[in-house]
Design a protein around this motif. Sequence first.
Motif, PDB file in Angstrom:
ATOM      1  N   ALA A   1       0.830  -1.200   0.000  1.00 46.05           N
ATOM      2  CA  ALA A   1       0.000   0.000   0.000  1.00 46.05           C
ATOM      3  C   ALA A   1       0.866   1.252   0.000  1.00 46.05           C
ATOM      4  O   ALA A   1       0.565   2.237  -0.692  1.00 46.05           O
ATOM      5  CB  ALA A   1      -0.936  -0.012   1.202  1.00 46.05           C
ATOM      6  N   MET A   2       1.958   1.235   0.757  1.00 44.87           N
ATOM      7  CA  MET A   2       2.852   2.402   0.796  1.00 44.87           C
ATOM      8  C   MET A   2       3.533   2.629  -0.556  1.00 44.87           C
ATOM      9  O   MET A   2       3.648   3.765  -1.019  1.00 44.87           O
ATOM     10  CB  MET A   2       3.919   2.234   1.890  1.00 44.87           C
ATOM     11  CG  MET A   2       3.389   2.265   3.297  1.00 44.87           C
ATOM     12  SD  MET A   2       2.641   3.851   3.704  1.00 44.87           S
ATOM     13  CE  MET A   2       0.933   3.419   3.780  1.00 44.87           C
ATOM     14  N   VAL A   3       3.982   1.559  -1.210  1.00 47.99           N
ATOM     15  CA  VAL A   3       4.588   1.692  -2.537  1.00 47.99           C
ATOM     16  C   VAL A   3       3.549   2.187  -3.532  1.00 47.99           C
ATOM     17  O   VAL A   3       3.833   3.031  -4.387  1.00 47.99           O
ATOM     18  CB  VAL A   3       5.223   0.349  -2.985  1.00 47.99           C
ATOM     19  CG1 VAL A   3       5.616   0.380  -4.448  1.00 47.99           C
ATOM     20  CG2 VAL A   3       6.418   0.014  -2.120  1.00 47.99           C
ATOM     21  N   GLY A   4       2.320   1.674  -3.434  1.00 51.98           N
ATOM     22  CA  GLY A   4       1.245   2.145  -4.312  1.00 51.98           C
ATOM     23  C   GLY A   4       0.950   3.622  -4.113  1.00 51.98           C
ATOM     24  O   GLY A   4       0.756   4.364  -5.081  1.00 51.98           O
ATOM     25  N   LEU A   5       0.911   4.067  -2.860  1.00 49.58           N
ATOM     26  CA  LEU A   5       0.686   5.489  -2.588  1.00 49.58           C
ATOM     27  C   LEU A   5       1.836   6.346  -3.099  1.00 49.58           C
ATOM     28  O   LEU A   5       1.612   7.451  -3.605  1.00 49.58           O
ATOM     29  CB  LEU A   5       0.488   5.712  -1.092  1.00 49.58           C
ATOM     30  CG  LEU A   5      -0.863   5.294  -0.524  1.00 49.58           C
ATOM     31  CD1 LEU A   5      -0.860   5.416   0.986  1.00 49.58           C
ATOM     32  CD2 LEU A   5      -1.978   6.115  -1.134  1.00 49.58           C
ATOM     33  N   LEU A   6       3.065   5.843  -2.985  1.00 52.01           N
ATOM     34  CA  LEU A   6       4.207   6.577  -3.520  1.00 52.01           C
ATOM     35  C   LEU A   6       4.097   6.720  -5.030  1.00 52.01           C
ATOM     36  O   LEU A   6       4.300   7.801  -5.576  1.00 52.01           O
ATOM     37  CB  LEU A   6       5.513   5.873  -3.139  1.00 52.01           C
ATOM     38  CG  LEU A   6       6.792   6.481  -3.706  1.00 52.01           C
ATOM     39  CD1 LEU A   6       7.029   7.855  -3.104  1.00 52.01           C
ATOM     40  CD2 LEU A   6       7.976   5.569  -3.460  1.00 52.01           C
ATOM     41  N   PHE A   7       3.768   5.637  -5.705  1.00 53.87           N
ATOM     42  CA  PHE A   7       3.607   5.672  -7.157  1.00 53.87           C
ATOM     43  C   PHE A   7       2.479   6.623  -7.553  1.00 53.87           C
ATOM     44  O   PHE A   7       2.604   7.414  -8.495  1.00 53.87           O
ATOM     45  CB  PHE A   7       3.336   4.256  -7.682  1.00 53.87           C
ATOM     46  CG  PHE A   7       3.196   4.176  -9.165  1.00 53.87           C
ATOM     47  CD1 PHE A   7       4.295   4.342  -9.993  1.00 53.87           C
ATOM     48  CD2 PHE A   7       1.964   3.936  -9.738  1.00 53.87           C
ATOM     49  CE1 PHE A   7       4.165   4.273 -11.372  1.00 53.87           C
ATOM     50  CE2 PHE A   7       1.817   3.864 -11.111  1.00 53.87           C
ATOM     51  CZ  PHE A   7       2.925   4.036 -11.931  1.00 53.87           C
ATOM     52  N   LEU A   8       1.369   6.571  -6.821  1.00 54.62           N
ATOM     53  CA  LEU A   8       0.242   7.461  -7.095  1.00 54.62           C
ATOM     54  C   LEU A   8       0.616   8.925  -6.887  1.00 54.62           C
ATOM     55  O   LEU A   8       0.227   9.802  -7.670  1.00 54.62           O
ATOM     56  CB  LEU A   8      -0.931   7.079  -6.197  1.00 54.62           C
ATOM     57  CG  LEU A   8      -2.267   7.721  -6.481  1.00 54.62           C
ATOM     58  CD1 LEU A   8      -2.767   7.310  -7.861  1.00 54.62           C
ATOM     59  CD2 LEU A   8      -3.264   7.321  -5.420  1.00 54.62           C
TER      60      LEU A   8
END
Length: 123
Positions: A43-50
């Motif tokens: 989730a943290m990597v996804g939020l960073l990418f977003l």
Amino acid sequence: MCMVMLPDPDKDANEDIYAGGFYQKFRSLLAFSIKYRVMFMGAMVGLLFLSVLGFRYVPVLFFPEYSRLQVMIDYWEPEGNRIEQVASHLQGIEDKLLTLSQVESVSSFIGQGPPRFLFAGKP
């Protein structure tokens, strides 16, 4: 004298300061994050990418355009020179700069820097 200045020790010094509601919620959030660490990190990597994708839509206005052309010259003389001598040398430099067609005005500061905040807008 130290004994007079020191406050009296708290009577409930043995009480757990981390027993409050905020710390209990933080402890449960931390336990959840550790238990489901793969999902949490995903989730943290996804939020960073977003957020990286979202930066395309943020206008670059942090530093507005600076419409005033300005040059700063640091002038140093050997330590120990009289301030009157430095002022007369700076006056000569100012006079020389004002003879140039591109120069509109000159300001000099002796012994201190210029004001930290300047109005950057058009007069």
